[in-house]
Scaffold this active site. Structure first.
Site, PDB file in Angstrom:
ATOM      1  N   ARG A 242       0.821  -1.225   0.000  1.00  0.00           N
ATOM      2  CA  ARG A 242       0.000   0.000   0.000  1.00  0.00           C
ATOM      3  C   ARG A 242       0.847   1.262   0.000  1.00  0.00           C
ATOM      4  NH1 ARG A 242      -4.131  -2.939   4.060  1.00  0.00           N
ATOM      5  NH2 ARG A 242      -5.142  -4.051   2.349  1.00  0.00           N
ATOM      6  N   TYR A 361      -6.944  -1.044  -5.971  1.00  0.00           N
ATOM      7  CA  TYR A 361      -6.159  -2.262  -5.687  1.00  0.00           C
ATOM      8  C   TYR A 361      -5.349  -2.204  -4.391  1.00  0.00           C
ATOM      9  CZ  TYR A 361      -2.455  -0.400  -8.996  1.00  0.00           C
ATOM     10  OH  TYR A 361      -1.538   0.319  -9.677  1.00  0.00           O
ATOM     11  N   GLU A 362      -4.885  -3.394  -4.014  1.00  0.00           N
ATOM     12  CA  GLU A 362      -4.211  -3.620  -2.728  1.00  0.00           C
ATOM     13  C   GLU A 362      -5.112  -3.165  -1.565  1.00  0.00           C
ATOM     14  OE1 GLU A 362      -0.030  -3.339  -2.668  1.00  0.00           O
ATOM     15  OE2 GLU A 362       0.095  -3.344  -4.855  1.00  0.00           O
ATOM     16  N   GLY A 363      -6.377  -3.463  -1.737  1.00  0.00           N
ATOM     17  CA  GLY A 363      -7.408  -3.091  -0.766  1.00  0.00           C
ATOM     18  C   GLY A 363      -8.083  -1.810  -1.210  1.00  0.00           C
TER      19      GLY A 363
END
Ligand SMILES: Cc1cc2nc3c(=O)[nH]c(=O)nc-3n(C[C@H](O)[C@H](O)[C@H](O)COP(=O)(O)OP(=O)(O)OC[C@H]3O[C@@H](n4cnc5c(N)ncnc54)[C@H](O)[C@@H]3O)c2cc1C
Length: 378
Positions: A242, A361-363
């Site tokens: 992140r 993305y990546e949460g």
């Protein structure tokens, strides 16, 4: 608060020059034609960017983590598709091997990733397991000295280009998240193939593919961490990833502001440059202030990781805020360009399309709020 060291400034300058001289001249064409340029990606390795913060014994450069984040930011100002290619390989593949791998795994795989000889990918997402990453369907069954993996992963950055993949699969369904295990899977292993290449809204210079596993035999020594540790490894890996996405967002936002300032000085309406209107000047002021605030959060999260402090909340804040800023700033940049901003002939349309993915993305940013509020209410 963040005075960069001489070394950090040197790396920042080196990457900026490389991005402007080597990457910028072809970015519009590569974006237009959806070209993933492996030659440029290989050059990142030759410059030492793929191993910046890893120890020299694993072919790293022994620099610090913030230097790596500065590199992602600089690349992303010019071509964030290249920025996320680097970030996915380093943060999502090399880093978990560095943090959770055995000595043999580090010697065999981390050295290749850090030197840039191999590209890495991270396979967690499945059709039914996005934000709810625990809903994995891919299974790994232990048979003597190997696991047999069956299933598929979607939306994988670097997918078909990556030689080394960190992949997650269920080894014990009854144990829920404690039944998920991580594996290192090599391109070329029998039964491991690639499916659909995504046709995306933005980041056309990054490749995103489906991974397919049909009776893939993975040796026991390729299990990353212990059985059942996979979910923990995935979450910890995403914490670091992140910060890379936040740096990507920061680079996009800064580029949009730089273009908007330049354009507003050149574009004349009513006999004067449009920047002479306070309405435009105020927009630029807001954009610059938000970017600076985002930069502080991103660098702070990087320094926390570098210093070994807990940084999960900080990384989530940095990713959420920087990506929202990237979306706002690129929207305003298009407004400043007027009709020309809506044309793909000018750079801000591409930045606007690319900014959107950083909120996902990546949460997703909703998932980041779950992480942040969870930390506050613990
Ligand atoms: C270009 C691209 C590259 C990617 N690269 C990778 C990669 O390299 N490796 C990898 O493993 N994955 C990758 N992904 C997958 C990405 O991380 C997921 O798309 C993302 O986590 C969201 O999952 P989803 O798409 O299934 O959305 P969903 O989980 O279906 O979410 C849909 C919406 O519902 C919201 N939502 C879901 N649950 C909640 C909740 N509990 N509370 C509030 N809101 C909620 C979400 O925030 C979102 O707005 C990539 C995706 C894209 C598009």
């Amino acid at each position: 608060m963040f005075n960069l060291t001489e070394d950090q400034e040197m790396i920042q300058k080196m990457v900026r020059e490389f991005a402007e001289e080597r990457i910028a001249p072809t970015v519009l064409e590569r974006d237009d034609k959806h070209i993933f340029d492996r030659e440029i990606v290989d050059e990142l390795g030759q410059m030492g960017l793929t191993g910046l913060y890893f120890p020299e014994e694993y072919c790293g450069a022994g620099a610090d983590y913030l230097s790596y984040i500065l590199a992602v930011e600089e690349l992303s100002k010019v071509d964030d598709g290249i920025g996320i290619t680097l970030s996915a390989s380093v943060s999502l593949c090399a880093n978990p091997i560095f943090e959770f791998g055995s000595e043999e795994q580090k010697e065999k795989y981390l050295t290749k990733l850090a030197s840039g000889e191999s590209l890495g990918a991270f396979g967690l997402t499945e059709p039914g397991a996005g934000t709810d990453a625990a809903g994995q369907q891919t299974v790994a069954v232990l048979e003597n000295d190997h696991y047999v993996i069956n299933g598929s992963k979607i939306f994988i950055t670097n997918g078909s280009e990556a030689e080394i993949n960190v992949v997650f699969a269920i080894t014990d369904k009854a144990k829920g998240t404690k039944g998920i295990t991580a594996f290192i899977v090599e391109k070329g292993m029998e039964g491991f193939s690639f499916g659909k290449k995504e046709h995306k809204l933005g980041i056309h210079t990054s490749i995103t593919t489906e991974l397919i596993f049909q009776d893939v035999k993975v040796p026991v020594e390729n299990r990353l961490g212990a059985e059942g540790e996979g979910f923990k490894i995935a979450l910890k890996t995403l914490d670091g990833g992140r910060i890379g996405v936040a740096a990507q967002a920061l680079g996009i936002a800064q580029a949009a502001l730089d273009h908007a300032i330049k354009y507003s000085k050149e574009r004349v309406q009513f006999g004067k440059p449009i920047c002479k209107n306070q309405a435009i000047g105020f927009k630029l002021a807001d954009m610059a202030t938000k970017i600076e605030a985002a930069r502080m959060l991103v660098y702070k999260a990087a320094v926390y990781k570098q210093e070994g402090k807990p940084y999960s909340k900080e990384a989530a804040m940095a990713k959420m805020f920087a990506s929202d800023v990237a979306m706002e700033v690129t929207t305003e940049a298009i407004q400043i360009y007027g009709g020309y901003g809506y044309s793909e002939e000018y750079p801000v349309a591409r930045l606007f399309r690319n900014a959107k993915i950083t909120q996902i993305y990546e949460g997703t940013n909703e998932a980041q709020r779950i992480v942040i509020s969870g930390a506050l209410l613990r």
